[in-house]
Design a protein around this motif. Structure first.
Motif, PDB file in Angstrom:
ATOM      1  N   ILE A  10     -20.051 -13.199  -7.696  1.00 49.62           N
ATOM      2  CA  ILE A  10     -19.525 -12.019  -8.206  1.00 49.62           C
ATOM      3  C   ILE A  10     -18.686 -11.446  -7.125  1.00 49.62           C
ATOM      4  CG2 ILE A  10     -21.680 -10.663  -7.172  1.00 49.62           C
ATOM      5  CD1 ILE A  10     -21.215  -8.744  -9.319  1.00 49.62           C
ATOM      6  N   PHE A  11     -17.531 -10.684  -7.115  1.00 50.95           N
ATOM      7  CA  PHE A  11     -16.725 -10.139  -6.349  1.00 50.95           C
ATOM      8  C   PHE A  11     -15.809  -9.070  -6.845  1.00 50.95           C
ATOM      9  CE2 PHE A  11     -13.083 -12.435  -8.063  1.00 50.95           C
ATOM     10  CZ  PHE A  11     -13.615 -13.642  -8.717  1.00 50.95           C
ATOM     11  N   GLY A  12     -14.988  -8.623  -6.228  1.00 52.58           N
ATOM     12  CA  GLY A  12     -14.406  -7.618  -6.361  1.00 52.58           C
ATOM     13  C   GLY A  12     -14.256  -6.356  -5.585  1.00 52.58           C
ATOM     14  N   GLU A  13     -13.173  -5.538  -5.782  1.00 49.14           N
ATOM     15  CA  GLU A  13     -12.942  -4.337  -4.823  1.00 49.14           C
ATOM     16  C   GLU A  13     -14.246  -3.526  -4.464  1.00 49.14           C
ATOM     17  OE1 GLU A  13     -10.230  -2.696  -7.375  1.00 49.14           O
ATOM     18  OE2 GLU A  13      -8.680  -3.948  -6.919  1.00 49.14           O
ATOM     19  N   ILE A  14     -14.890  -3.294  -5.333  1.00 47.99           N
ATOM     20  CA  ILE A  14     -16.222  -2.364  -5.346  1.00 47.99           C
ATOM     21  C   ILE A  14     -16.893  -2.858  -4.511  1.00 47.99           C
ATOM     22  CG2 ILE A  14     -17.569  -3.770  -6.905  1.00 47.99           C
ATOM     23  CD1 ILE A  14     -17.815  -0.119  -6.864  1.00 47.99           C
ATOM     24  N   PHE A  15     -16.979  -4.155  -3.839  1.00 48.51           N
ATOM     25  CA  PHE A  15     -17.778  -4.572  -2.657  1.00 48.51           C
ATOM     26  C   PHE A  15     -17.088  -4.618  -1.502  1.00 48.51           C
ATOM     27  CE2 PHE A  15     -19.052  -7.149  -6.414  1.00 48.51           C
ATOM     28  CZ  PHE A  15     -20.286  -6.825  -6.464  1.00 48.51           C
ATOM     29  N   TYR A  16     -15.801  -4.032  -1.370  1.00 50.83           N
ATOM     30  CA  TYR A  16     -14.955  -4.264  -0.097  1.00 50.83           C
ATOM     31  C   TYR A  16     -14.052  -2.906   0.010  1.00 50.83           C
ATOM     32  CZ  TYR A  16     -13.552  -7.294   3.442  1.00 50.83           C
ATOM     33  OH  TYR A  16     -13.558  -8.000   4.784  1.00 50.83           O
ATOM     34  N   THR A  17     -14.551  -1.989   0.879  1.00 51.49           N
ATOM     35  CA  THR A  17     -14.022  -0.854   1.421  1.00 51.49           C
ATOM     36  C   THR A  17     -12.695  -1.296   2.042  1.00 51.49           C
ATOM     37  OG1 THR A  17     -15.891   0.455   1.000  1.00 51.49           O
ATOM     38  CG2 THR A  17     -13.975   1.319   2.183  1.00 51.49           C
ATOM     39  N   ILE A  18     -11.539  -1.215   2.038  1.00 51.35           N
ATOM     40  CA  ILE A  18     -10.620  -1.516   2.815  1.00 51.35           C
ATOM     41  C   ILE A  18     -10.349  -0.689   3.844  1.00 51.35           C
ATOM     42  CG2 ILE A  18      -8.294  -2.497   2.752  1.00 51.35           C
ATOM     43  CD1 ILE A  18      -9.618  -2.849  -0.537  1.00 51.35           C
ATOM     44  N   ALA A  19     -10.922  -0.865   5.025  1.00 55.03           N
ATOM     45  CA  ALA A  19     -10.614  -0.190   6.173  1.00 55.03           C
ATOM     46  C   ALA A  19      -9.202  -0.179   6.891  1.00 55.03           C
ATOM     47  CB  ALA A  19     -11.811  -0.095   7.254  1.00 55.03           C
ATOM     48  N   THR A  20      -8.751  -1.642   6.980  1.00 55.38           N
ATOM     49  CA  THR A  20      -7.506  -2.210   7.362  1.00 55.38           C
ATOM     50  C   THR A  20      -6.505  -2.613   6.730  1.00 55.38           C
ATOM     51  OG1 THR A  20      -8.529  -4.256   7.642  1.00 55.38           O
ATOM     52  CG2 THR A  20      -9.031  -3.188   9.511  1.00 55.38           C
ATOM     53  N   ASN A  21      -5.371  -2.681   7.032  1.00 53.78           N
ATOM     54  CA  ASN A  21      -4.247  -2.945   6.379  1.00 53.78           C
ATOM     55  C   ASN A  21      -4.087  -4.442   5.946  1.00 53.78           C
ATOM     56  OD1 ASN A  21      -3.176  -0.448   6.060  1.00 53.78           O
ATOM     57  ND2 ASN A  21      -2.330  -0.463   8.040  1.00 53.78           N
ATOM     58  N   ASN A  22      -5.330  -5.076   6.401  1.00 48.49           N
ATOM     59  CA  ASN A  22      -5.146  -6.790   6.017  1.00 48.49           C
ATOM     60  C   ASN A  22      -5.100  -7.249   4.639  1.00 48.49           C
ATOM     61  OD1 ASN A  22      -5.521  -6.734   8.711  1.00 48.49           O
ATOM     62  ND2 ASN A  22      -7.858  -7.332   8.363  1.00 48.49           N
ATOM     63  N   THR A  55      -6.038  -8.971  -6.213  1.00 48.77           N
ATOM     64  CA  THR A  55      -5.792  -8.767  -4.921  1.00 48.77           C
ATOM     65  C   THR A  55      -6.466  -7.343  -4.696  1.00 48.77           C
ATOM     66  OG1 THR A  55      -3.532  -9.511  -5.388  1.00 48.77           O
ATOM     67  CG2 THR A  55      -3.650  -8.143  -3.610  1.00 48.77           C
ATOM     68  N   TYR A  56      -7.071  -7.215  -3.444  1.00 47.30           N
ATOM     69  CA  TYR A  56      -7.987  -5.875  -3.165  1.00 47.30           C
ATOM     70  C   TYR A  56      -6.687  -4.819  -2.668  1.00 47.30           C
ATOM     71  CZ  TYR A  56     -12.247  -8.805  -3.500  1.00 47.30           C
ATOM     72  OH  TYR A  56     -13.198  -9.569  -3.884  1.00 47.30           O
ATOM     73  N   ILE A  57      -6.387  -3.925  -3.398  1.00 48.24           N
ATOM     74  CA  ILE A  57      -5.611  -2.960  -2.941  1.00 48.24           C
ATOM     75  C   ILE A  57      -6.030  -1.495  -2.953  1.00 48.24           C
ATOM     76  CG2 ILE A  57      -2.988  -2.488  -2.976  1.00 48.24           C
ATOM     77  CD1 ILE A  57      -2.587  -4.584  -4.825  1.00 48.24           C
ATOM     78  N   ALA A  58      -5.978  -1.254  -4.257  1.00 46.06           N
ATOM     79  CA  ALA A  58      -6.306   0.319  -4.780  1.00 46.06           C
ATOM     80  C   ALA A  58      -7.973   0.264  -5.071  1.00 46.06           C
ATOM     81  CB  ALA A  58      -5.532   0.763  -5.776  1.00 46.06           C
ATOM     82  N   LYS A  59      -8.174   1.022  -5.092  1.00 45.65           N
ATOM     83  CA  LYS A  59      -9.909   1.472  -5.253  1.00 45.65           C
ATOM     84  C   LYS A  59     -10.154   1.528  -6.917  1.00 45.65           C
ATOM     85  CE  LYS A  59     -13.922   1.759  -3.155  1.00 45.65           C
ATOM     86  NZ  LYS A  59     -14.338   0.120  -3.194  1.00 45.65           N
ATOM     87  N   ARG A  60      -9.731   0.298  -7.296  1.00 44.58           N
ATOM     88  CA  ARG A  60      -9.695   0.376  -8.930  1.00 44.58           C
ATOM     89  C   ARG A  60     -11.297   0.177  -9.101  1.00 44.58           C
ATOM     90  NH1 ARG A  60      -5.938  -4.362  -9.930  1.00 44.58           N
ATOM     91  NH2 ARG A  60      -6.898  -5.205  -8.290  1.00 44.58           N
ATOM     92  N   ASN A  61     -12.129  -0.023  -8.095  1.00 46.29           N
ATOM     93  CA  ASN A  61     -13.813  -0.296  -8.412  1.00 46.29           C
ATOM     94  C   ASN A  61     -13.890  -1.563  -9.485  1.00 46.29           C
ATOM     95  OD1 ASN A  61     -14.407   1.512  -6.664  1.00 46.29           O
ATOM     96  ND2 ASN A  61     -14.844   3.154  -8.282  1.00 46.29           N
ATOM     97  N   GLN A  62     -13.177  -2.556  -9.302  1.00 45.88           N
ATOM     98  CA  GLN A  62     -12.949  -3.690 -10.311  1.00 45.88           C
ATOM     99  C   GLN A  62     -14.460  -4.625  -9.734  1.00 45.88           C
ATOM    100  OE1 GLN A  62      -9.948  -6.797  -9.600  1.00 45.88           O
ATOM    101  NE2 GLN A  62      -9.353  -6.256 -11.688  1.00 45.88           N
ATOM    102  N   ILE A  63     -15.222  -5.150 -10.946  1.00 47.85           N
ATOM    103  CA  ILE A  63     -15.956  -6.232 -10.432  1.00 47.85           C
ATOM    104  C   ILE A  63     -15.677  -7.340 -11.230  1.00 47.85           C
ATOM    105  CG2 ILE A  63     -18.476  -7.095 -10.845  1.00 47.85           C
ATOM    106  CD1 ILE A  63     -19.403  -4.215 -10.777  1.00 47.85           C
TER     107      ILE A  63
END
Lengths: 207, 207
Positions: free
Chosen positions: B69-81, B31-39
């Motif tokens: 490849i995916f993960g939070e590192i690629f997605y700066t979560i700007a919204t609450n989606n 789940t993309y939540i916190a900025k754990r910089n996961q790849i």
DNA sequence: ATAAAAATGTTGCAACTGCAACTAATAAAA
DNA sequence: TTTTATTAGTTGCAGTTGCAACATTTTTAT
């Protein structure tokens, strides 16, 4: 990261594999044709990546401002669509070859080293930009696209009031919607008291 | 690049900073939540990056298959989606921390070195994928979106006939269009002799 | 094997969006 | 400064798309 960006601006002093060029408003900065693996960094000014599809529809694929990165390397051209980057204002651009930068410089220059160390970060910034773009484009209505984009500009500007980076005509091409339908929706947004609009200055009135 | 992908699959043998996990169909991979910089790298199976917006609309932001490849590192979560990756089939996934991989391993392991050397390429593949996505989403009609996507699948498969990687319901969520409107358009495409459809097998009949 | 759930397929209707064709205002060029 | 080109703003209308509400088929779970 900041220091890297500062460093970048002095790059021709550091490495002869880099070219800096200036462009006047409306000049074509680069055309995406062959796989030259070109990387460009916008030092100053602004520019758009423009695509014309087979139906003649224009799309502003991306809008670039200072420190943004672009070039063929990021765009595998699958279709025959015309793709080029056009200066919106007078602009300064650095040109690299990705292949040259990937490998060690013969002279083992410091620039190469720093560039390589920061390359991933640089490309990641592109990924973030593209994800934002996808998020906008997946919105289902003109209203949601407009509000989504305005919200981004508002956050970037630390202000509910902000200027659009381009003309309304180009905004429609950026959001991939019909201009007249967009104008109509802007009117509804004003009528509904959701935005205030004065020229290309927009104010978000809600949330 | 191939050798890197092969290498990746043996990575836990090479570096204890990497985790491999298996997921059953429909399980949430991350789940993309916190900025754990996961790849994350998908070793086998397939998965979707899914977003639910505030209106409850589901979007399949990306569809992943082997080596993606995916993960939070690629997605700066700007919204609450809500954003998460869900396994479509049973899948195997590698997890890294971007921050850990960026810096040299204390044990100076070979895996770290190879990973760092290929990181840019890995992220570039993501950029290409996203550009393709944007190109699809900027198409102005349901018909053009469908044909654009079919064309991509056809090229990937080296064949005018190919299987859809997901259900028709999910295809609509991927193209960001209404399902019933899409079904209607699919019928028109059949009626017009442009495609042939048999379950989730599609054949392009023109061009 | 049977029930429940999910996916496919269809349709009428309303709403939204695109298109065309304008006028007005603004910016650029001669 | 005047002309020309571009951008902004409007509107009627037609075509497309989304929504709702089904029936049918297929898949999954009990």
């Amino acid at each position: 990261m900041i220091s890297f960006q500062e460093f970048i601006k002095d790059c021709e002093k550091n490495c002869n594999k880099v070219q800096r060029k200036s462009f006047k408003k409306d000049e074509i900065i680069t055309t995406y044709i062959a796989k030259r693996n070109q990387i460009c960094i916008l030092i100053s000014g602004s520019a758009d990546l423009v695509r014309y599809d087979s139906n003649g529809n224009k799309t502003i694929v991306e809008h670039f401002t200072s420190n943004d990165i672009f070039g063929e390397i990021f765009y595998t051209i699958a279709t025959n669509n015309e793709l080029f980057v056009k200066a919106r204002h007078n602009s300064e651009v650095l040109f690299f070859s990705y292949d040259l930068m990937k490998h060690k410089c013969k002279t083992n220059c410091a620039f190469h080293k720093i560039f390589q160390d920061n390359l991933s970060e640089l490309i990641l910034s592109k990924v973030t930009m593209l994800n934002t773009r996808v998020e906008l484009l997946t919105k289902r209505s003109i209203r949601d696209k407009l509000l989504g984009y305005f919200s981004i500009l508002s956050v970037r500007n630390f202000n509910r009031t902000f200027s659009l980076p381009f003309s309304l005509t180009d905004l429609a091409d950026y959001l991939s919607i019909d201009r007249s339908a967009m104008m109509r929706e802007l009117k509804y947004l004003k009528d509904d008291g959701i935005i205030k609009k004065n020229g290309n200055k927009i104010t978000l009135l809600i949330q």
